[in-house]
Motif scaffolding. Structure first.
Motif, PDB file in Angstrom:
ATOM      1  N   HIS A 147       1.021  -0.978   0.191  1.00 14.69           N
ATOM      2  CA  HIS A 147       0.331   0.231  -0.176  1.00 14.69           C
ATOM      3  C   HIS A 147       0.711   1.241  -0.148  1.00 14.69           C
ATOM      4  O   HIS A 147       0.618   1.809  -0.395  1.00 14.69           O
ATOM      5  N   ARG A 148       1.928   1.044   0.921  1.00 16.25           N
ATOM      6  CA  ARG A 148       2.476   2.655   0.458  1.00 16.25           C
ATOM      7  C   ARG A 148       3.605   2.836  -0.236  1.00 16.25           C
ATOM      8  O   ARG A 148       3.605   3.801  -0.667  1.00 16.25           O
ATOM      9  N   ALA A 151       0.858   4.137  -2.536  1.00 15.63           N
ATOM     10  CA  ALA A 151       0.965   6.041  -2.659  1.00 15.63           C
ATOM     11  C   ALA A 151       1.919   6.192  -2.826  1.00 15.63           C
ATOM     12  O   ALA A 151       2.045   7.694  -2.971  1.00 15.63           O
ATOM     13  N   PHE A 158      -2.974   9.228  -4.922  1.00 20.01           N
ATOM     14  CA  PHE A 158      -2.466   9.486  -3.243  1.00 20.01           C
ATOM     15  C   PHE A 158      -2.380  11.509  -2.838  1.00 20.01           C
ATOM     16  O   PHE A 158      -1.234  11.657  -3.636  1.00 20.01           O
ATOM     17  N   GLU A 160      -1.518  14.133   0.241  1.00 19.41           N
ATOM     18  CA  GLU A 160       0.236  13.475   1.011  1.00 19.41           C
ATOM     19  C   GLU A 160      -0.613  13.806   2.334  1.00 19.41           C
ATOM     20  O   GLU A 160       0.302  12.411   2.856  1.00 19.41           O
ATOM     21  N   ASN A 161      -1.446  13.089   2.950  1.00 19.44           N
ATOM     22  CA  ASN A 161      -1.432  13.062   4.483  1.00 19.44           C
ATOM     23  C   ASN A 161      -1.656  11.862   4.171  1.00 19.44           C
ATOM     24  O   ASN A 161      -1.614  10.634   5.090  1.00 19.44           O
ATOM     25  N   GLU A 162      -1.955  10.969   2.773  1.00 17.20           N
ATOM     26  CA  GLU A 162      -2.412   9.511   2.757  1.00 17.20           C
ATOM     27  C   GLU A 162      -0.502   8.425   2.569  1.00 17.20           C
ATOM     28  O   GLU A 162      -0.657   7.596   3.407  1.00 17.20           O
ATOM     29  N   LYS A 163      -0.824   8.736   2.092  1.00 20.22           N
ATOM     30  CA  LYS A 163       1.366   8.754   2.119  1.00 20.22           C
ATOM     31  C   LYS A 163       1.820   8.467   3.727  1.00 20.22           C
ATOM     32  O   LYS A 163       2.259   7.687   3.538  1.00 20.22           O
ATOM     33  N   LYS A 164       1.874   9.858   3.923  1.00 17.68           N
ATOM     34  CA  LYS A 164       2.660   9.749   5.547  1.00 17.68           C
ATOM     35  C   LYS A 164       1.620   8.801   6.936  1.00 17.68           C
ATOM     36  O   LYS A 164       2.440   7.858   7.121  1.00 17.68           O
ATOM     37  N   LYS A 165       0.388   8.475   5.937  1.00 22.33           N
ATOM     38  CA  LYS A 165      -0.306   7.224   6.692  1.00 22.33           C
ATOM     39  C   LYS A 165       0.392   6.048   6.871  1.00 22.33           C
ATOM     40  O   LYS A 165       0.395   5.421   7.963  1.00 22.33           O
ATOM     41  N   ALA A 166       0.086   5.899   5.255  1.00 25.91           N
ATOM     42  CA  ALA A 166       0.493   4.573   4.899  1.00 25.91           C
ATOM     43  C   ALA A 166       2.313   4.370   5.193  1.00 25.91           C
ATOM     44  O   ALA A 166       2.826   3.288   5.290  1.00 25.91           O
ATOM     45  N   ARG A 169       2.183   3.410   8.753  1.00 26.32           N
ATOM     46  CA  ARG A 169       1.500   2.479   9.146  1.00 26.32           C
ATOM     47  C   ARG A 169       2.564   1.343   9.052  1.00 26.32           C
ATOM     48  O   ARG A 169       2.280  -0.156   9.922  1.00 26.32           O
TER      49      ARG A 169
END
Length: 206
Positions: A147-148, A151, A158, A160-166, A169
């Motif tokens: 997933h990362r 992203a 994706f 930017e916040n989703e990239k950091k979240k991935a 995690r």
């Protein structure tokens, strides 16, 4: 290579060499093997072998193979290889720690009775952390890695916040899996320690 290029072929070859070596050292004849391995010896050997394989595989993968692959392979290749390697690795940890626990709990592992309980507890801890990695942390970590990667891929849509979240995690799960692996390894070494203590005590040493 042929047969020896398969895991089962190599296992069979290793067993054959071991059987021949034991038989020859015991009496010079292969026919002496059955009488040279009473139940107590066979159980103690199986216990030591399973624990030694557990610790040896864990040390090699944790401190050598993993680091060498990480520093010498492209990151995507390394990740793909680890995704294939770790289920087998954690499966081996689970099988060998379960065997050590079963042999110790049933009194077939040999050694002194005073060392049996701590050996069984340590083997149970090794099994618990191995199962945790095999059934939970490894699948989650691998999924998070891919997933990362998606992203962070070039042209990814994706946010930017989703990239950091991935990324966060994956880092968290990878850290938990690595920690569980270290606990499992420590428990395996503890089994070896009490196995050695039990052999010394059973032999009348101190």
């Amino acid at each position: 290579m042929g047969l020896l290029s398969t895991p089962l072929g190599r296992l069979a070859g290793g067993c054959a060499v071991t059987a021949a070596g034991v038989a020859l050292l015991k009496g010079g004849k292969l026919s002496s093997l059955p009488s040279s391995l009473p139940t107590s010896t066979g159980g103690a050997f199986a216990s030591l072998l399973s624990t030694s394989v557990f610790v040896g595989a864990s040390v090699w993968t944790t401190f050598f193979a993993g680091i060498l692959m990480f520093t010498n392979l492209p990151k995507t290749t390394f990740g793909d290889l680890q995704a294939k390697l770790f289920p087998v690795y954690f499966g081996l940890q689970t099988a060998t720690s379960a065997a050590a626990l079963a042999l110790t709990a049933t009194g077939r592992a040999g050694g002194s009775s005073s060392s049996a309980r701590p050996r069984a507890v340590a083997a149970a801890v090794a099994l618990a952390f191995s199962l945790l990695n095999l059934a939970v942390l490894e699948p989650l970590t691998t999924a998070a890695m891919y997933h990362r990667r998606a992203a962070q891929a070039e042209g990814s849509k994706f946010p930017e916040n989703e990239k950091k979240k991935a990324s966060g995690r994956f880092g968290m799960l990878h850290g938990l899996s690595s920690l569980a692996n270290l606990f499992a390894l420590g428990a395996g070494v503890t089994v070896l320690w009490f196995s050695a203590e039990g052999m010394v005590a059973a032999g009348g040493g101190k």
